[in-house]
Scaffold this motif. Structure first.
Motif, PDB file in Angstrom:
ATOM      1  N   MET A 139       0.830  -1.205   0.000  1.00 26.73           N
ATOM      2  CA  MET A 139       0.000   0.000   0.000  1.00 26.73           C
ATOM      3  C   MET A 139       0.868   1.259   0.000  1.00 26.73           C
ATOM      4  SD  MET A 139      -3.103  -0.749  -0.432  1.00 26.73           S
ATOM      5  CE  MET A 139      -3.617   0.977  -0.277  1.00 26.73           C
ATOM      6  N   ASP A 140       2.011   1.200   0.697  1.00 30.02           N
ATOM      7  CA  ASP A 140       2.929   2.336   0.689  1.00 30.02           C
ATOM      8  C   ASP A 140       3.450   2.582  -0.726  1.00 30.02           C
ATOM      9  OD1 ASP A 140       4.800   4.308   1.980  1.00 30.02           O
ATOM     10  OD2 ASP A 140       6.273   2.910   1.185  1.00 30.02           O
TER      11      ASP A 140
ATOM     12  N   GLY B 261      -0.785  15.342  -9.791  1.00 27.24           N
ATOM     13  CA  GLY B 261      -0.080  16.620  -9.839  1.00 27.24           C
ATOM     14  C   GLY B 261      -1.044  17.769 -10.072  1.00 27.24           C
ATOM     15  N   ILE B 262      -2.012  17.554 -10.968  1.00 27.98           N
ATOM     16  CA  ILE B 262      -3.008  18.587 -11.242  1.00 27.98           C
ATOM     17  C   ILE B 262      -3.914  18.804 -10.030  1.00 27.98           C
ATOM     18  CG2 ILE B 262      -5.045  19.126 -12.652  1.00 27.98           C
ATOM     19  CD1 ILE B 262      -3.640  17.591 -14.947  1.00 27.98           C
ATOM     20  N   LEU B 263      -4.330  17.718  -9.398  1.00 21.48           N
ATOM     21  CA  LEU B 263      -5.293  17.815  -8.305  1.00 21.48           C
ATOM     22  C   LEU B 263      -4.679  18.286  -6.991  1.00 21.48           C
ATOM     23  CD1 LEU B 263      -7.419  14.555  -8.838  1.00 21.48           C
ATOM     24  CD2 LEU B 263      -7.944  16.879  -9.589  1.00 21.48           C
ATOM     25  N   TYR B 264      -3.458  17.830  -6.669  1.00 24.21           N
ATOM     26  CA  TYR B 264      -2.904  18.066  -5.344  1.00 24.21           C
ATOM     27  C   TYR B 264      -1.557  18.784  -5.334  1.00 24.21           C
ATOM     28  CZ  TYR B 264      -6.393  14.445  -4.634  1.00 24.21           C
ATOM     29  OH  TYR B 264      -7.551  13.725  -4.666  1.00 24.21           O
TER      30      TYR B 264
ATOM     31  N   LEU C  10       1.443   9.110  -6.709  1.00 23.25           N
ATOM     32  CA  LEU C  10       2.135  10.398  -6.795  1.00 23.25           C
ATOM     33  C   LEU C  10       3.060  10.474  -7.997  1.00 23.25           C
ATOM     34  CD1 LEU C  10       3.189  10.825  -3.056  1.00 23.25           C
ATOM     35  CD2 LEU C  10       1.458  12.172  -4.256  1.00 23.25           C
ATOM     36  N   VAL C  11       3.825   9.418  -8.219  1.00 25.24           N
ATOM     37  CA  VAL C  11       4.888   9.447  -9.226  1.00 25.24           C
ATOM     38  C   VAL C  11       4.369   9.070 -10.606  1.00 25.24           C
ATOM     39  CG1 VAL C  11       7.138   8.484  -9.867  1.00 25.24           C
ATOM     40  CG2 VAL C  11       6.598   8.918  -7.453  1.00 25.24           C
ATOM     41  N   GLY C  12       3.419   8.136 -10.654  1.00 31.53           N
ATOM     42  CA  GLY C  12       2.913   7.671 -11.929  1.00 31.53           C
ATOM     43  C   GLY C  12       3.899   6.768 -12.646  1.00 31.53           C
ATOM     44  N   GLY C  13       3.704   6.602 -13.950  1.00 33.32           N
ATOM     45  CA  GLY C  13       4.495   5.641 -14.701  1.00 33.32           C
ATOM     46  C   GLY C  13       5.351   6.216 -15.808  1.00 33.32           C
ATOM     47  N   LEU C  14       5.484   7.533 -15.888  1.00 28.46           N
ATOM     48  CA  LEU C  14       6.342   8.126 -16.915  1.00 28.46           C
ATOM     49  C   LEU C  14       7.800   7.942 -16.517  1.00 28.46           C
ATOM     50  CD1 LEU C  14       4.261  11.365 -17.476  1.00 28.46           C
ATOM     51  CD2 LEU C  14       4.413   9.393 -19.024  1.00 28.46           C
ATOM     52  N   PRO C  15       8.623   7.370 -17.399  1.00 24.77           N
ATOM     53  CA  PRO C  15      10.007   7.037 -17.023  1.00 24.77           C
ATOM     54  C   PRO C  15      10.803   8.195 -16.436  1.00 24.77           C
ATOM     55  CG  PRO C  15       9.454   6.010 -19.113  1.00 24.77           C
ATOM     56  CD  PRO C  15       8.301   6.895 -18.761  1.00 24.77           C
TER      57      PRO C  15
ATOM     58  N   ALA D 269      -1.865  14.396   1.179  1.00 27.30           N
ATOM     59  CA  ALA D 269      -3.243  14.074   0.798  1.00 27.30           C
ATOM     60  C   ALA D 269      -3.367  12.623   0.377  1.00 27.30           C
ATOM     61  CB  ALA D 269      -3.695  14.993  -0.337  1.00 27.30           C
ATOM     62  N   ILE D 270      -2.290  12.077  -0.189  1.00 33.90           N
ATOM     63  CA  ILE D 270      -2.318  10.692  -0.665  1.00 33.90           C
ATOM     64  C   ILE D 270      -1.605   9.750   0.298  1.00 33.90           C
ATOM     65  CG2 ILE D 270      -1.437   9.143  -2.465  1.00 33.90           C
ATOM     66  CD1 ILE D 270      -2.073  11.374  -4.470  1.00 33.90           C
ATOM     67  N   LEU D 271      -0.421  10.117   0.748  1.00 35.24           N
ATOM     68  CA  LEU D 271       0.368   9.209   1.586  1.00 35.24           C
ATOM     69  C   LEU D 271      -0.290   8.953   2.935  1.00 35.24           C
ATOM     70  CD1 LEU D 271       4.072  10.289   0.974  1.00 35.24           C
ATOM     71  CD2 LEU D 271       2.764   8.463  -0.139  1.00 35.24           C
ATOM     72  N   ASP D 272      -0.999   9.948   3.460  1.00 39.24           N
ATOM     73  CA  ASP D 272      -1.620   9.787   4.777  1.00 39.24           C
ATOM     74  C   ASP D 272      -3.053   9.284   4.702  1.00 39.24           C
ATOM     75  OD1 ASP D 272       0.715  10.721   5.795  1.00 39.24           O
ATOM     76  OD2 ASP D 272      -0.021  12.716   6.309  1.00 39.24           O
ATOM     77  N   ASP D 273      -3.537   9.052   3.473  1.00 37.62           N
ATOM     78  CA  ASP D 273      -4.904   8.538   3.304  1.00 37.62           C
ATOM     79  C   ASP D 273      -5.911   9.409   4.054  1.00 37.62           C
ATOM     80  OD1 ASP D 273      -6.841   6.866   2.301  1.00 37.62           O
ATOM     81  OD2 ASP D 273      -6.618   5.342   3.854  1.00 37.62           O
ATOM     82  N   GLU D 274      -5.840  10.715   3.807  1.00 33.07           N
ATOM     83  CA  GLU D 274      -6.693  11.685   4.501  1.00 33.07           C
ATOM     84  C   GLU D 274      -8.176  11.368   4.281  1.00 33.07           C
ATOM     85  OE1 GLU D 274      -5.966  14.208   6.420  1.00 33.07           O
ATOM     86  OE2 GLU D 274      -3.791  14.351   6.235  1.00 33.07           O
TER      87      GLU D 274
END
Length: 449
Positions: A185-186, A320-323, A193-198, A329-334
């Motif tokens: 999950m981590d 990136g656009i949203l946050y 956050l990072v996505g899949g773009l190399p 916002a994502i890592l802490d599962d707010e």
């Protein structure tokens, strides 16, 4: 170097002796050039790489090349000493969409069979649709995507043994132990956050700096927006508007495109923008999910064009656009943050990259189910519901859906943050990261789960 699954496909094709020319399609910045160069230089003593966009902006050697003889002559001006024979010479035509006539020429290069060829490009789906003579029997077109979650795991140091072990647990519908689940999950949240773009992944691995990652994602998002309008002067503003609306559409309850919002004109329908939608989808920068009101296998037979969801092709661009740079916002599962659109984007990109055509169920009286995929084994549709919060067992539309005997549903899945795997009737609850093991199979005919 980042591990890419497509490497083995490229290598197998180049070593097969096939006369078909492999054509790697995909959006910009997904790693096409790098992986082809890596395989080509390793397998062939003589590797010749020609970037057609660079040529079109410079000497324009290939601008009027219409015959095989003329093509060889132009190549010889650049790398004549490397033009040996088919077994040890690979000619790589990069960014071939810059010269659409070269796509037609591929047929004659294949027939001539003097060298081994491979080509790649962005917007190839668009270019091929506008090419009068498509060399269908002479090319093998394969679409490349950003790194999926499994490839992201490899990039972060997870080995094949661990992933194979998880795959076996998934196949047996067994849960991971708590420590492994927490690790997954981590990594999953970091993938959001990072996505899949190399470039974004390499930046994350080397710097662990979210601001650097976001700058790369923003730049690529701008590239995509520019590409979306570059090749269609007449409709470029509408194409750009549809593309720019995708993130805000994802935040709406229905998440689908509303035709009247594109130009803020009443009376506009999907038919008014069908070319623009097709353009974005063919370019690979938008992922499409079509509506189904009568989910009978095969789904394509009852899909509708008037209700459409579009997702960005990379979840990192979306977050990136949203946050922005706020990773908490994502890592802490707010609890106050609804990650529904983010989770749906990941599932869409995983399933499409793994060979599925995507649909969703939409019924005015019975509600909506996030995804439907074909299962050729049971000759039925498989619904998938995506949950990002604690209420993952609440899904009235899915309950109604699986109980409808006319739909012949054999199984359904709910994916969420929950570690435990359980079943209730036809519905099985699995952790979100197990989506990486859903595969349509290499022939697109066997659902593997």
């Amino acid at each position: 170097m980042l591990y890419r699954k497509i490497e083995s496909l490229i290598e197998a094709h180049l070593q097969s002796g096939s006369k078909k020319i492999l054509l790697i399609d995909g959006a910009r910045q997904v790693g096409k050039t790098y992986i082809i160069r890596y395989v080509g230089e390793r397998l062939f003593e003589n590797f010749i790489e020609i970037n057609m966009v660079e040529d079109s902006l410079g000497d324009r050697l290939f601008a009027n090349t219409k015959t095989v003889e003329d093509f060889y002559l132009q190549v010889s001006m650049l790398a004549g000493s490397k033009m040996k024979d088919k077994e040890n010479t690979l000619i790589f035509l990069d960014e071939i969409q810059a010269y659409p006539h070269l796509l037609t020429l591929l047929k004659f290069l294949s027939q001539d069979n003097r060298f081994t060829y491979i080509a790649s490009g962005s917007l190839l789906g668009v270019t091929l649709s506008q090419t009068t003579s498509i060399p269908m029997g002479s090319i093998r077109k394969v679409r490349m995507f950003p790194l999926d979650f499994e490839e992201f795991l490899y990039a972060n140091g997870m080995n094949e043994i661990a992933i194979s072990s998880m795959r076996k647990k998934f196949e047996r519908l067994e849960a991971l132990d708590e420590s492994m689940h927490n690790k997954m999950m981590d990594l999953f949240r970091k993938y959001l956050l990072v996505g899949g773009l190399p470039d974004a992944i390499n930046s994350y691995l080397s710097e662990k700096n979210i601001q650097s990652v976001r700058e790369i994602q923003s730049e690529i998002h701008d590239y995509y927006a520019a590409d979306a309008s570059k090749y269609d002067e007449e409709n470029k503003l509408k194409i750009r508007r549809i593309y720019d609306l995708i993130p805000s559409n994802m935040e709406n309850k229905k998440k689908r495109v509303v035709a009247q919002n594109i130009e803020n004109k009443k009376g506009k329908t999907f038919q008014n923008y069908s070319d623009e939608f097709e353009y974005l989808i063919s370019a690979g920068i938008a992922l499409n999910v079509q509506a189904i009101s009568n989910p009978v296998f095969p789904l394509i037979e009852s899909s509708g064009k008037n209700l459409l969801k579009l997702y960005l092709n990379d979840v990192g661009i979306l977050t990136g656009i949203l946050y922005g740079n706020n990773i908490r916002a994502i890592l802490d599962d707010e609890k106050s943050i609804n990650l529904g659109s983010v989770y749906e984007t990941v599932v869409a990109s995983e399933l499409i990259a793994h060979g599925y055509k995507l649909f969703y169920y939409d019924n005015r009286s019975k509600g909506e189910v996030d995804y439907l995929i074909d299962d050729y084994g049971s000759l039925s549709a498989v619904p998938i519901e995506v949950k990002s919060g604690k209420d993952y067992t609440v899904h009235s539309a899915l309950n109604t859906f699986v109980q409808n005997e006319d739909y012949h549903i054999k199984k359904a899945f709910v994916v969420s943050n929950e570690r435990e795997i359980s079943s209730k009737g036809k519905i099985t609850y699995i952790p979100i990261y197990y989506v990486m093991f859903f595969h349509a199979g290499s022939d697109g005919e066997k659902l593997q789960f």
